[in-house]
Structures are given as C-alpha cells and as structure tokens.
Scaffold this motif. Structure first.
Motif, short mmCIF file in Angstrom:
data_model
loop_
_atom_site.label_atom_id
_atom_site.label_comp_id
_atom_site.label_asym_id
_atom_site.label_seq_id
_atom_site.Cartn_x
_atom_site.Cartn_y
_atom_site.Cartn_z
N GLY A 155 -82.45 31.38 1.50
CA GLY A 155 -81.02 31.59 1.34
C GLY A 155 -80.65 32.98 0.89
O GLY A 155 -79.73 33.59 1.42
N ALA A 156 -81.39 33.52 -0.08
CA ALA A 156 -80.97 34.80 -0.65
C ALA A 156 -81.38 36.00 0.21
O ALA A 156 -80.83 37.08 0.06
CB ALA A 156 -81.55 34.95 -2.06
N GLY A 157 -82.35 35.83 1.10
CA GLY A 157 -82.74 36.91 2.00
C GLY A 157 -83.43 38.07 1.31
O GLY A 157 -83.40 39.21 1.78
N PHE A 158 -84.07 37.81 0.17
CA PHE A 158 -84.74 38.88 -0.57
C PHE A 158 -86.06 39.25 0.14
O PHE A 158 -86.79 38.36 0.58
CB PHE A 158 -85.01 38.44 -2.01
N PRO A 159 -86.38 40.57 0.23
CA PRO A 159 -87.62 40.96 0.92
C PRO A 159 -88.87 40.33 0.27
O PRO A 159 -89.14 40.54 -0.92
CB PRO A 159 -87.64 42.48 0.78
N VAL A 305 -94.64 33.66 -7.85
CA VAL A 305 -93.96 33.92 -6.58
C VAL A 305 -93.31 32.61 -6.14
O VAL A 305 -93.99 31.60 -6.02
CB VAL A 305 -94.96 34.40 -5.50
N ILE A 306 -92.00 32.66 -5.94
CA ILE A 306 -91.30 31.48 -5.41
C ILE A 306 -90.81 31.84 -4.02
O ILE A 306 -90.07 32.80 -3.84
CB ILE A 306 -90.09 31.09 -6.29
N ASN A 307 -91.25 31.08 -3.04
CA ASN A 307 -90.80 31.29 -1.67
C ASN A 307 -90.47 29.97 -1.00
O ASN A 307 -91.06 28.93 -1.29
CB ASN A 307 -91.87 32.01 -0.84
N ASN A 308 -89.57 30.08 -0.06
CA ASN A 308 -89.19 28.95 0.77
C ASN A 308 -90.33 28.57 1.74
O ASN A 308 -91.17 29.41 2.07
CB ASN A 308 -87.92 29.35 1.53
N VAL A 309 -90.30 27.34 2.21
CA VAL A 309 -91.33 26.85 3.16
C VAL A 309 -91.41 27.76 4.39
O VAL A 309 -92.50 28.18 4.81
CB VAL A 309 -90.99 25.41 3.62
N VAL A 310 -90.24 28.07 4.98
CA VAL A 310 -90.25 28.85 6.23
C VAL A 310 -90.77 30.27 5.96
O VAL A 310 -91.54 30.81 6.76
CB VAL A 310 -88.85 28.88 6.88
N SER A 311 -90.39 30.86 4.83
CA SER A 311 -90.90 32.21 4.51
C SER A 311 -92.43 32.17 4.48
O SER A 311 -93.10 33.01 5.09
CB SER A 311 -90.40 32.68 3.14
N LEU A 312 -92.97 31.19 3.73
CA LEU A 312 -94.43 31.12 3.58
C LEU A 312 -95.12 30.78 4.90
O LEU A 312 -96.18 31.31 5.22
CB LEU A 312 -94.79 30.09 2.50
N ALA A 313 -94.49 29.91 5.69
CA ALA A 313 -95.10 29.50 6.96
C ALA A 313 -95.03 30.62 8.00
O ALA A 313 -95.68 30.53 9.05
CB ALA A 313 -94.41 28.24 7.48
N ALA A 406 -70.70 40.83 6.79
CA ALA A 406 -69.53 41.62 7.18
C ALA A 406 -68.33 40.72 7.48
O ALA A 406 -67.19 41.14 7.33
CB ALA A 406 -69.86 42.47 8.40
N ARG A 407 -68.61 39.49 7.87
CA ARG A 407 -67.51 38.58 8.17
C ARG A 407 -67.30 37.55 7.06
O ARG A 407 -66.68 36.50 7.26
CB ARG A 407 -67.77 37.89 9.49
N GLY A 408 -67.87 37.85 5.91
CA GLY A 408 -67.61 37.00 4.75
C GLY A 408 -68.49 35.77 4.68
O GLY A 408 -68.26 34.90 3.84
N GLY A 409 -69.48 35.68 5.54
CA GLY A 409 -70.32 34.48 5.54
C GLY A 409 -71.70 34.73 4.97
O GLY A 409 -72.02 35.84 4.52
N ILE A 410 -72.50 33.69 4.97
CA ILE A 410 -73.91 33.80 4.57
C ILE A 410 -74.75 33.11 5.64
O ILE A 410 -74.29 32.19 6.30
CB ILE A 410 -74.20 33.17 3.19
N LEU A 411 -75.98 33.57 5.75
CA LEU A 411 -76.90 32.95 6.70
C LEU A 411 -77.58 31.75 6.05
O LEU A 411 -77.94 30.78 6.72
CB LEU A 411 -77.97 33.99 7.08
N GLY A 412 -77.75 31.84 4.72
CA GLY A 412 -78.38 30.75 3.97
C GLY A 412 -79.74 30.41 4.56
O GLY A 412 -80.53 31.29 4.89
N HIS A 413 -79.97 29.14 4.75
CA HIS A 413 -81.26 28.65 5.26
C HIS A 413 -81.19 28.44 6.78
O HIS A 413 -82.05 27.82 7.38
CB HIS A 413 -81.58 27.34 4.52
N GLY A 414 -80.10 28.97 7.39
CA GLY A 414 -80.00 28.92 8.85
C GLY A 414 -79.46 27.62 9.41
O GLY A 414 -79.70 27.30 10.57
#
Ligand SMILES: Cc1cc2nc3c(=O)[nH]c(=O)nc-3n(C[C@H](O)[C@H](O)[C@H](O)COP(=O)(O)O)c2cc1C
Ligand code: SF4
Length: 536
Positions: A155-159, A305-313, A406-414
């Motif tokens: 969700g946060a999109g942190f590198p 390290v805390i990461n989401n499933v998709v990040s780790l996969a 830019a359009r006021g939204g978030i990508l979140g978890h897609g």
C-alpha cells in the motif's frame, strides 16, 4: 499413458464448486477405467471461468470452463482428456487472450503448478533466485533489489531495497523478516492467490530477504479468514523443512532461516505494520508511534523487515533475471508489474498482472468487460476502503503511483472495485466514515471520534441540516483526519469521502459549485465554503 487433469484448489474456485467437480471427474474416470492424475493447482485468476479444468496434451494445456458436475459426463463423452471439442472448451490456456495479454512475472507459476509440490516448483524455475542470492554478498542482493525499483505492494509503495538496507545496517544479533499477509483491503486477493497457488515463491522471497539483512527468523502474519491459504502454506513450510530449504543449512549454504505462521484475529488495523507487530507479540493490535522505524526497532524490539506477500514473492524473479529485467517494465518511478485485482460489479473479475501504467479503462473494460449487471460503470474505487472513488470520466488514469497521486488517488494493494449506475455515492461516503469508526484502534482522537462525527455530518448534508455549515464541518473534519491522525487509517479516510463529494455531488443533493473547496486532486482549497478556521 496417465493423463494429467488440473482442477484448482484456490478458494475462489472451491467456492464455485471446484471440489465437487474434482470428485465427479475422479469418479467418472474410475467408472470408465481411465488412468488419470488429478492435480489441484492454484487459480489462473480468470474467475468468470472457474472452476476451470485443464488437461495436459501434446499441444499444451487445454482449458474448459466454467465446469459444473453436470458437465462432467459430457466432457468425457467428448474425449476432453485428449483436448477435444466441447461447448466449454476455451482452447490452449496460455493462448486465452485474457491471460496471454498479461505480463506474469510474480504470478508466473500461479495456476500452472501444483502448489505443494517442491519438484513442480523447481521444474518451473523455483529457487533460482535464492540460489543466485546465496552466491552474492548480502549488500549486493540489497543493491539488486534497490536497482530493480521494486516498491512495497502492500500500500505505501516504499522502496523495498531501502527498507532492507536500513534493517541490514541496524546493529543487532537478532533480526526478523515479517510477511504481511493480512490482506484487509476490499476487493483484494493477490496475496491469497500467491499463498494458495505458489507458496514456495513466498518462502523463497522471505529467505532472500533474510540472508540479505542477516535475519534468521521469519513470521507470516496471516488473516484467519484465509483457511485455505493457511493449509497450503503450512504444508509448503513443512515440505521446505523436510527438503532442507528452510531451517539450518538453507539449501546447503550453512545459513539459517526459520519460518512460522501467526494467525490474526480479523482486525483491519492489524494490517498496519506496527499494529501487526503488537498482535504478533500477543497484544491487542494498536498502532505504535514511529520513530523508531520497525526496520530499526521492530518485532520484540529488534530490527525487522516488514513486507507484503506480493513484494516478497516478486524478489525471486528480480534475483533470477536481474534488476534491469524487472525495471524495464513500468512507467516513471513505478517500475515492474502490478498484480491488479478486479472485483465488485465486474463482468469478468479476476487477477491481471501487467506492467505498471496500464489505464483503469483497460482493466475495467478491456479485461473486465464492464459491469456484471450490464449497466454503465459509474464509479470505481481503487486501493481498498481508503482509496478514492473515480468517476467513469477518469478511467483514463494510468495505474502507477505517480499518476494516481496526481489525481488524488492511491494505488494501495492494487484492488479495483467497480460500481454501476445504481450506486448511491452519499451512502458510500458515509460508509467510509463508518468503516473508520468500526476499524479504528482508538489510539488517536481524530480517527476515534472524528469518524463517528463524520458519519453524522454526512447524514446532516444528505438531510440538508445546518447547511452550508455542515459542508464547512466536513471540510474541517477531513483536514483534521488527514493531518492529525497517527496512521493512515484515519489519515486516508477523507479520500473516499471527498472524492464522493467532489465527483458525485448530486448524490448528496449538492451542486458542483457547492464542492468547489475540493480540488481535482482532492486537496482542500483555502477559498472554500467560507470557513474561518482554514488550513491551506
Ligand atoms: C490501516 C492500514 C492497513 C494496512 N493493511 C495492510 C495489509 O493488509 N497488508 C499489507 O501488506 N500492508 C498493509 N498496510 C501497509 C503496512 O503498514 C506496510 O506498509 C506494509 O506491510 C509494508 O510492506 P510493503 O513495503 O512490502 O508494502 C496497511 C496500512 C494501514 C495504514
Ligand atoms: S488513525 Fe485510527 S487506527 Fe490509526 S492510530 Fe489513530 S486511532 Fe488508531
């Protein structure tokens, strides 16, 4: 010759009758004296065709779907095990346009392999990323992940690489890897599909993270509402231990990585990383103050390290194919692919992994085919319950971090949830406040009290009470939530509320001019509804 027939064990397919279909196919094969191997694979994510049965033939895997037990006898009569014609025949699975047009990197094996067969995993390229990582210096592994441009898919999109470096640089004798598998966002299921369809890739990704930062212990924090994922993961972890790809001497390297699952009790806030750490430590899920960052002082006070499933996969393919291969996909600073989850009132819901930068229109209409009801698409919510509502006129928005912001939204978890033209957006705005009130951990006042007052004020607006002051109050309240909340549960709740007001004022009995105080990018302008207590 034994024919292999694939019937998904993924909970989406099971909920549509895959277990019954598997039993029918097994009995019918026995009755006809046919030699058949039934493989319970994951789902390919094309839910409109689940249960989708595939048969391995010389020409490739031929798909049939959606199959019901009533179709089974006629499938055998048509000789489907040789891939022959039948009204449910979809052709070669990999050639179905819905699948062929995707770029499946993280999901390459999902729906293809037997999720609990380590041999199948290895046959399809499994552990190549970990093997390469074990040949590299830990700092080079981190550099490779950083260079790939991978950003957190939770969700946060942190590198991801920068987070790993912070943990690697923190001096400690014990470090942890925690996988966030709480997947609480509405309309999301990509984590679940990985865990049910290719659990070894998650184990591999966590192992790579562990050797990169010097951690020896990992936890998967899994929501209890995922019993199928729990079962598959538990089985995969046991197999990994028995085959030496978990525990001491990881793949013969002499390195140790132990992994266990912790079940959450079902609170949205436990997906927030610090509340999750509290929960793993055995306490109620309450958000912690930051700093300290979890990468420096996290689980049990140790670098984590805390990461989401998709990040780790996604990490294994980056290590296997190299950072440049992964970063070649994407748009701007949003590199790689995004597993997008299409849900709600969609004709063809499911999982679409494609390069970042694909437009909402392409997902909702080209892949999704519009609404299931056949009515016009009126709104989509992107990024879970805290994401903005976009009107149909904004479906040209590309799905990448920068364009969404830019359009006021978030990508979140897609996750994308589709609504047709019967939706009442005033009710959706009210629901956003109610959701925040129900899920608030209670630690800070803007969220704990503000969300309850917010639902009341939306009622006032709908019922034309204390107008126009009620608009000033909602504006002030949204500012307070945005700037005064301790975490993003309170901090993002204004997004669904303000976007509903901005783009659908008529549902609140308002005119576009009444909501001029909300800019197109959903910031609140200072020249708004006559407020004397303005926050520019
Ligand atoms: C209220 C709230 C709920 C969250 N829920 C989840 C979740 O279910 N899964 C997830 O991976 N991240 C969730 N996050 C984001 C996590 O706090 C964290 O950023 C993420 O797990 C880090 O992993 P990543 O960098 O790989 O994305 C949530 C954040 C907030 C504020
Ligand atoms: S914003 Fe809400 S959920 Fe987050 S810390 Fe404050 S009270 Fe808890």
């Amino acid at each position: 010759m034994t024919v292999s027939v694939f019937i998904p064990r993924d909970s989406s397919a099971v909920s549509l009758g895959a277990d019954t279909v598997a039993n029918s196919i097994r009995s019918e094969a026995a009755r006809r004296g046919l030699d058949m191997k039934i493989v319970r694979n994951g789902s390919r994510g094309m839910f409109s065709h689940e249960p989708m049965v595939e048969v391995a033939t010389g020409a490739g895997r031929i798909a049939y779907g959606p199959v019901t037990p009533a179709d089974v006898a006629s499938l055998f009569d048509s000789d489907f095990i040789a891939g022959r014609e039948h009204r449910l025949r979809l052709g070669i699975a990999d050639e179905i346009p819905w699948l062929k047009l995707q770029t499946r990197l993280t999901f390459a094996r999902v729906g293809v392999i037997d999720p609990v067969s380590l041999d199948d995993f290895l046959l399809h390229g499994g552990y190549r990323g970990l093997e390469r990582a074990l040949e590299m210096r830990p700092e080079d592994v981190i550099a490779e992940v950083t260079k790939s441009g991978l950003r957190g898919r939770g969700g946060a999109g942190f590198p991801t690489g920068i987070k790993w470096k912070t943990a690697a640089d923190a001096p400690a004798t014990q470090k942890y890897i925690v996988c966030n598998a709480d997947e609480g966002d509405s309309g999301t299921f990509s984590d679940r599909m990985i865990m049910e369809g290719d659990p070894f890739v998650l184990i591999e990704g966590m192992s790579i993270a562990a050797i990169a930062v010097g951690a020896t212990h990992g936890y998967i924090y899994l929501r209890s509402e995922y019993p199928h994922a729990h079962r598959t993961l538990t089985e995969a972890i046991a197999i990994a231990y028995s085959k030496g790809s978990l525990g001491t001497n990881l793949l013969g390297s002499g390195k140790t990585f132990d992994l266990e699952i912790r079940l959450g009790a079902g609170a949205y806030i436990c997906g927030e990383e610090t509340a999750m750490l509290e929960s793993i430590e055995g306490r109620r899920g309450m958000v912690r103050f930051k700093p300290p960052l979890p990468a420096i002082e996290g689980l049990f006070g140790k670098p984590t390290v805390i990461n989401n499933v998709v990040s780790l996969a996604t990490v294994p393919i980056i290590l296997e194919r190299g950072a440049n291969f992964y970063r070649d996909f994407g748009a701007g600073n949003s590199r790689g692919t995004l597993p997008i989850q299409l849900a709600g009132n969609s004709k063809r819901p499911g999982l679409v992994e494609t390069s970042m930068g694909v437009t909402l229109h392409e997902i909702v209409h080209d892949y999704g085919g519009g609404t299931a009801s056949g009515k016009a698409v009126r709104a989509v919510q992107v990024g879970g319950p805290l994401g903005a509502y976009f009107p149909a006129s904004m479906l040209d928005t590309p799905l990448d971090y920068e364009s969404m912001a830019a359009r006021g939204g978030i990508l979140g978890h897609g996750g994308i949830v589709v609504f047709d033209d019967t939706v009442d957006m005033a009710r959706m705005a009210r629901y956003a406040m109610e959701f925040c009130a129900i899920e608030s951990c209670g630690k800070c006042t803007p969220c704990r009290i503000g969300s309850i007052r917010g639902a009341e004020v939306i009622d006032d607006i709908i019922n034309r009470r204390r107008m126009p002051e009620s608009l000033e109050i909602i504006r002030d309240l949204c500012d307070t939530l945005k700037f005064g909340s301790l975490c993003l549960l309170g901090g993002l709740t204004p997004l669904p509320v303000l976007s509903a007001l901005k783009f659908f004022p008529e549902d609140f009995g308002l005119k576009p001019a009444d909501v001029d105080f909300i800019a197109q990018d959903l910031t609140i302008s200072a020249s708004g509804a006559g407020n004397t207590n303005e926050i520019a």
